[in-house]
Write an enzyme that holds these catalytic residues in place. Structure first.
Site, PDB file in Angstrom:
ATOM      1  N   ASP A  90      54.567  24.134  42.633  1.00  0.00           N
ATOM      2  CA  ASP A  90      55.403  24.225  44.250  1.00  0.00           C
ATOM      3  C   ASP A  90      55.820  22.765  45.247  1.00  0.00           C
ATOM      4  OD1 ASP A  90      52.968  23.510  45.545  1.00  0.00           O
ATOM      5  OD2 ASP A  90      52.862  25.370  46.312  1.00  0.00           O
ATOM      6  N   ASP A 128      61.315  22.417  50.953  1.00  0.00           N
ATOM      7  CA  ASP A 128      62.315  22.663  51.959  1.00  0.00           C
ATOM      8  C   ASP A 128      61.009  22.696  52.857  1.00  0.00           C
ATOM      9  OD1 ASP A 128      59.879  24.514  50.626  1.00  0.00           O
ATOM     10  OD2 ASP A 128      61.349  26.447  51.016  1.00  0.00           O
ATOM     11  N   ASP A 153      54.556  34.264  42.386  1.00  0.00           N
ATOM     12  CA  ASP A 153      52.910  33.728  42.415  1.00  0.00           C
ATOM     13  C   ASP A 153      52.572  34.093  44.064  1.00  0.00           C
ATOM     14  OD1 ASP A 153      53.174  31.635  44.912  1.00  0.00           O
ATOM     15  OD2 ASP A 153      54.388  31.262  44.130  1.00  0.00           O
ATOM     16  N   CYS A 208      39.250  49.249  32.124  1.00  0.00           N
ATOM     17  CA  CYS A 208      39.649  47.730  32.435  1.00  0.00           C
ATOM     18  C   CYS A 208      38.247  47.253  31.058  1.00  0.00           C
ATOM     19  CB  CYS A 208      39.246  47.596  33.752  1.00  0.00           C
ATOM     20  SG  CYS A 208      39.829  45.569  34.121  1.00  0.00           S
ATOM     21  N   CYS A 231      38.277  44.136  30.949  1.00  0.00           N
ATOM     22  CA  CYS A 231      37.099  42.861  31.485  1.00  0.00           C
ATOM     23  C   CYS A 231      35.984  42.658  31.095  1.00  0.00           C
ATOM     24  CB  CYS A 231      37.656  42.826  33.364  1.00  0.00           C
ATOM     25  SG  CYS A 231      37.703  43.040  34.464  1.00  0.00           S
ATOM     26  N   CYS A 246      33.924  45.691  34.378  1.00  0.00           N
ATOM     27  CA  CYS A 246      34.327  46.641  33.811  1.00  0.00           C
ATOM     28  C   CYS A 246      33.789  46.456  33.039  1.00  0.00           C
ATOM     29  CB  CYS A 246      35.728  47.010  34.220  1.00  0.00           C
ATOM     30  SG  CYS A 246      36.396  47.305  35.721  1.00  0.00           S
ATOM     31  N   HIS A 300      38.844  40.530  36.945  1.00  0.00           N
ATOM     32  CA  HIS A 300      38.800  41.577  36.927  1.00  0.00           C
ATOM     33  C   HIS A 300      39.917  41.859  37.265  1.00  0.00           C
ATOM     34  CE1 HIS A 300      39.579  46.335  38.069  1.00  0.00           C
ATOM     35  NE2 HIS A 300      39.453  45.526  39.274  1.00  0.00           N
TER      36      HIS A 300
END
Length: 399
Positions: free
Chosen positions: A96, A169, A290, A332, A334, A337, A363
């Site tokens: 950014d 900006d 994002d 899930c 991950c 989990c 997760h």
């Protein structure tokens, strides 16, 4: 729009209504879209190694120019070989511009923007002045006065070596009146030209540049800004600035803005990453998103779950999780989990153990990655409306 395949190339591979699935080609490899982008604010995605983030399937992360400018400084990062080498990330990087921090320092922090609360002066030091030349502010580390201009922002991003740089900006708050918003937008357009002029003279040859559409909640300003940015010779377009007081107003701002952007441009919605907002944005034809939400929630003991009645989240620090042997989300993959239950994760979070933050980061990022991957598959199959409806009704992205 500028078309330079050596910098960046974007191809749309499938459409379903306005929603689209594409491939963004960068100097460090391709990115499948729609894509959620984790924040590597200070050169790391909070609590995780770069290899872990890549292992979750992420192809693109975002570094924060403002924070990396303050510390450790662009010279130190450039000496290490750029941000890729410094943080050990091999894939594409976007940075950014520091513009959002200009907004924070001028109008207050995130809480002030979203809720109309919080202390003036922002949460990262104090702003000294915003002028045509640039922005002067005090470092939140030692109080030293620092300066960012369009040219300085681009110079820092060049030193960081990102694949995509965002132009400098000013992000106005929702409570700014129309006259100020218009003046700020016009200044942002002048800063855009200065960013592009500097980059043409001195920027890295393979670094792409995205412009930022501003204009607040005002349709005529958004229309004017979309046209100005589209005609400026950028490689892609981001939507920034205030998007309204609530989700309804945000939806209106996006609906008035996205159709005015060039079809060939990759479209990035800055700072938005709630589950419902993300699938809504994909439905409008946005490609990149994002947001700090997944990792910020993890730091506060909150996990993403398919529960729209609770804003797609569960607070593990609240009582009542004792003895609950269920995973956060069935299916899930991950580590949180796969290896643990809600009881244990709640215990860790309430005890403020760092392990809890890591597990919940893994997760939440797994959840977001699977969410956009499912959207991509649904677009390719011509079934995005059904997919979006299911997610908003509480369907699991792991089903």
């Amino acid at each position: 729009m500028r078309v330079d395949a050596d910098r960046l190339r974007f191809e749309v591979e499938a459409r379903d209504g306005a929603a689209r699935a594409g491939l963004l080609h960068t100097a460090h490899g391709p990115v499948e879209t729609p894509a959620f982008i984790p924040l590597a604010t200070k050169g790391t995605v909070r609590g995780l190694e770069s290899a872990e983030v890549a292992g979750l399937g992420y192809e693109l992360v975002l570094g924060n120019t403002y924070h990396l400018f303050v510390s450790p400084g662009p010279e130190r990062i450039a000496a290490a070989g750029g941000l890729h080498a410094f943080m050990g990330w091999e894939g594409p990087l976007i940075t950014d511009s520091g513009g959002f921090q200009v907004f924070s320092l001028s109008h207050g922090g995130v809480a002030y923007e979203v809720k109309g609360s919080g202390r003036q002066g922002g949460e990262h030091g104090s702003m000294v002045s915003i002028a045509e030349e640039g922005v002067r502010f005090r470092s939140y580390r030692d109080g030293a006065e620092l300066f960012i201009s369009p040219e300085v922002s681009m110079q820092v991003q060049a030193a960081l070596g990102s694949d995509i740089a965002l132009v400098f900006d000013e992000c106005t708050a929702y409570h700014a009146d129309r006259d100020y918003t218009a003046r700020s937008m016009e200044r942002t357009h002048r800063w855009l030209r200065r960013c592009l002029d500097w980059h043409r003279r001195e920027g890295p040859e393979r670094q792409a540049v995205f412009g930022i559409v501003q204009g607040g909640v005002h349709e005529e300003l958004r229309r004017e800004s979309a046209q100005a940015v589209s005609e400026a010779g950028v490689d892609g377009i981001a939507i920034g600035g205030t998007l309204g007081r609530d989700k309804e107003e945000m939806a209106g701002v996006l609906e008035m803005t996205v159709p005015r952007l060039p079809e060939e441009a990759p479209r990035h919605l800055l700072g938005i990453g709630e589950v419902d907002d993300l699938v809504a944005g994909i439905g409008l034809g946005l490609d990149l998103f994002d947001c700090a939400v997944p990792t910020r929630l993890a730091r506060h003991g909150v996990a993403l779950v398919p529960d729209p009645a609770r804003r797609f989240r569960i607070d593990l620090r609240k009582s009542g999780r004792e003895g609950n042997r269920a995973p956060l989300v069935e299916g899930c993959p991950c580590p949180a989990c796969r290896n643990h239950d809600r009881d244990y994760l709640s215990y860790l979070s309430r005890a403020e153990e760092l392990t809890a933050v890591r597990l919940l980061c893994l997760h939440n990022l797994t959840y977001m990655r699977r969410l956009v991957a499912g959207a991509r598959r649904a677009i390719a199959a011509g079934a995005f409306d059904s997919y979006r409806g299911g997610i908003l009704a509480g369907a699991s992205p792991f089903a």
